[in-house]
Design a protein around this motif. Structure first.
Motif, short mmCIF file in Angstrom:
data_model
loop_
_atom_site.label_atom_id
_atom_site.label_comp_id
_atom_site.label_asym_id
_atom_site.label_seq_id
_atom_site.Cartn_x
_atom_site.Cartn_y
_atom_site.Cartn_z
N GLN A 1 13.61 8.14 8.92
CA GLN A 1 14.04 8.51 7.59
C GLN A 1 13.00 9.41 6.91
N ASN B 1 13.85 12.92 7.72
CA ASN B 1 15.03 13.36 6.98
C ASN B 1 14.66 13.72 5.55
N PRO C 1 23.96 13.40 4.28
CA PRO C 1 24.55 13.23 5.62
C PRO C 1 23.56 12.71 6.66
N ASN C 2 22.33 13.21 6.62
CA ASN C 2 21.33 12.76 7.59
C ASN C 2 20.96 11.29 7.38
N VAL D 1 22.80 8.88 5.95
CA VAL D 1 23.91 8.00 6.33
C VAL D 1 24.09 8.00 7.85
N ASN D 2 23.83 9.12 8.49
CA ASN D 2 23.90 9.15 9.95
C ASN D 2 22.88 8.19 10.56
N SER D 3 21.68 8.12 9.98
CA SER D 3 20.68 7.15 10.46
C SER D 3 21.12 5.72 10.18
N ILE E 1 24.22 4.62 10.09
CA ILE E 1 25.27 4.30 11.06
C ILE E 1 24.66 4.03 12.43
N SER E 2 23.69 4.84 12.82
CA SER E 2 23.02 4.61 14.11
C SER E 2 22.31 3.27 14.13
N CYS F 1 31.34 1.49 10.21
CA CYS F 1 30.78 2.84 10.32
C CYS F 1 31.67 3.86 9.62
N SER G 1 30.72 6.25 6.43
CA SER G 1 30.90 7.70 6.51
C SER G 1 31.74 8.22 5.36
N SER H 1 29.85 8.06 2.06
CA SER H 1 28.83 9.11 1.95
C SER H 1 29.47 10.45 1.58
#
Length: 506
Positions: free
Chosen positions: A384, A387, A428-429, A431-433, A435-436, A486, A490, A493
């Motif tokens: 993070q 990001n 976006p970055n 929330v992508n982290s 979700i991962s 997930c 998404s 976000s």
């Protein structure tokens, strides 16, 4: 006038009809302009339709059409008993649903898990709705009060002291570690060739530890005196509340403007006292449920939510530290980020579970789930940080210069101007982290923690539900659960990004 009249022209015949304009909206417009507007798009549309036909249709047939919905054991999901090719075996999910949600959590205590989930939803939903008021109070309850209440609900147990005792315990643990390190050097100096140097360093460290011991002796003595009384929790609570309220009153402005801070402190401690009394924390609290009995969706949510909530502040601090002008802070932040980003998460979990206890004092232990949570939080925080650093780099220098021209300090410039814009750029970055991280919680199974997938695999060993479709049904159910969470993150976000970037809309 006659010249104008003679030169005018009046059409006496109707024009030929023209073709209707090409429709560019609706389903027909979509088909015409997006799907079949070129040979390449025609080919891709056909391939996509075939792909959907050979994936969606069999999935719906397996999950719905050919599925078995009722039964008591594996015989209901066998083709020779059902009379047709059996798809999903949903009776297996119904029978194993408590294990998939709670793991091996005692059945009589599962109301505590349900209450914790209800409290989390009640506190989280108002935070996600922008128009609801009291966001500050709601955030304080969710991020500060709820984790403590959730710990005592899920784990159980009580408290033997409060702020004063906890502070004394931490300082004494720190002092014991220093004295222990000095004694270890003295013992090593008896067999080492550098005995004089080790003897000097060891004695210096022991002397420092002894000085710290006498420095904190009044605090530890007061702690021991309080624990000797029958009401040590409430006596410690009263002293802590008085000291903290006095500090808040002084820092808030004293007699001039400190009344509000004093009132907030008193109300906060009154709420804490109510929670202690309702949960019986001063008399042992709820029965203790060890974390090795936790499992299923409970562990998945605990690990993911804790990692998400704690990794973002860690990432922000590291990103700001990496851009700091102080060399020590910058070097530490860079080393921390590069180290944790260069190590796989599996290695982090193994280190936190099996090697971290080797670096702790002998009388100090950390729960296995807590060790995994610490490792995941630090690991995700490093990602993070990069990001957030990307968002900080996207902010023009003129923003900070304008704030400095207005007389704002570095803290106000960062917290009120630079950081909000940076976080908005990297939604976006981030929330992508998140979700991962939610999906990577399945890795905790390698350190003997059973999350949703771990509990699912454990349920496969039950011979009562062993059938050809059991494994496919279980993984399909787990996939649906992961997709719901997930996909929800998404979509939310996207909503936040659209709302915060209103100034960029056409």
């Amino acid at each position: 006038m006659s010249d104008i009249t003679s030169s005018s022209f009046v059409r006496r015949d109707l024009l030929d009809e023209r073709p209707a304009p090409v429709k560019t909206t609706g389903f027909v417009g979509l088909v015409r302009t997006r799907l079949f507007n070129s040979p390449t798009n025609i080919l891709l549309t056909i391939v996509g339709a075939l792909l959907l036909w050979f994936t969606i249709i069999p999935s719906v047939k397996f999950l719905m059409v050919d599925a078995v919905w009722t039964g008591k054991d594996r015989t209901a999901c066998l083709a020779e008993n059902a009379g047709f090719t059996v798809g999903a075996c949903w009776p297996y999910i119904q029978a194993k649903l408590p294990q998939l949600i709670y793991g091996f959590y005692p059945e009589a205590e599962r109301w505590r898990v349900n209450l914790t989930l209800v409290l989390s939803v009640v506190l989280l939903v108002p935070l996600l709705i922008p128009r609801l008021p009291s966001k500050g109070l709601n955030a304080g309850l969710f991020f500060l009060a709820f984790p403590v209440v959730a710990f005592f609900l899920l784990h159980g147990g009580g408290i033997k002291g409060f702020g004063l005792s906890w502070t004394a315990d931490l300082l004494q643990l720190f002092d014991d570690s220093i004295i222990g390190a000095g004694q270890a050097l003295l013992g090593l100096g008896k067999t080492s060739s550098a005995a004089p140097l080790l003897w000097v360093v060891g004695n210096v460290i022991v002397l420092v530890g002894t000085a710290i011991y006498w420095l904190i002796f009044p605090l530890t003595w007061l702690r021991d005196q309080l624990q000797g009384t029958g009401q040590s929790v409430w006596a410690d609570f009263a002293i802590t509340a008085a000291i903290v309220s006095l500090i808040a009153f002084v820092l808030g402005g004293g007699l001039r403007t400190g009344g509000r801070a004093l009132t907030s402190s008193i109300v906060t401690f009154a709420a804490i006292a109510i929670v202690i009394k309702l949960m019986g924390l001063d008399h042992g609290g709820l029965p203790i449920v060890q974390t090795n009995l936790w499992g299923g969706l409970l562990v998945t949510l605990v690990v993911s939510v804790t990692g998400i909530v704690t990794s973002l502040p860690i990432g922000i601090a590291l990103a700001l530290g990496r851009r700091s002008t102080i060399p020590l802070i910058r070097i530490f932040s860079i080393a921390f980020i590069e180290f944790w980003r260069g190590v796989p998460l599996i290695t982090v979990l193994f280190f936190a579970t099996y090697m971290l206890p080797l670096f702790l004092p002998g009388n100090f232990t950390v729960d296995g789930l807590v060790r995994a949570l610490i490792g995941i939080s630090l690991f995700t925080g490093a990602y993070q940080a990069e990001n957030v650093r990307g968002g900080l780099a996207a902010i023009p220098r003129g923003q900070g210069e304008a704030a400095a021209a207005l007389g704002l300090s570095w803290w106000k410039t960062t917290s009120l101007i630079v950081l909000p814009q940076a976080l908005r750029h990297v939604i976006p970055n981030l929330v992508n982290s998140f979700i991962s991280l939610f999906k990577d919680t399945s890795l905790v199974s390698i350190v003997a923690l059973f999350d949703l997938l771990g509990s699912l695999r454990a349920s496969f060993s039950d011979p009562k539900w062993s059938s050809p479709s059991t494994a496919f049904t279980g993984f399909a159910f787990a996939g649906i659960i992961y997709f719901i969470f997930c996909f929800g993150m998404s979509r939310y976000s996207l909503f936040v990004e659209h709302r915060l970037n209103a100034h960029r809309r056409n």
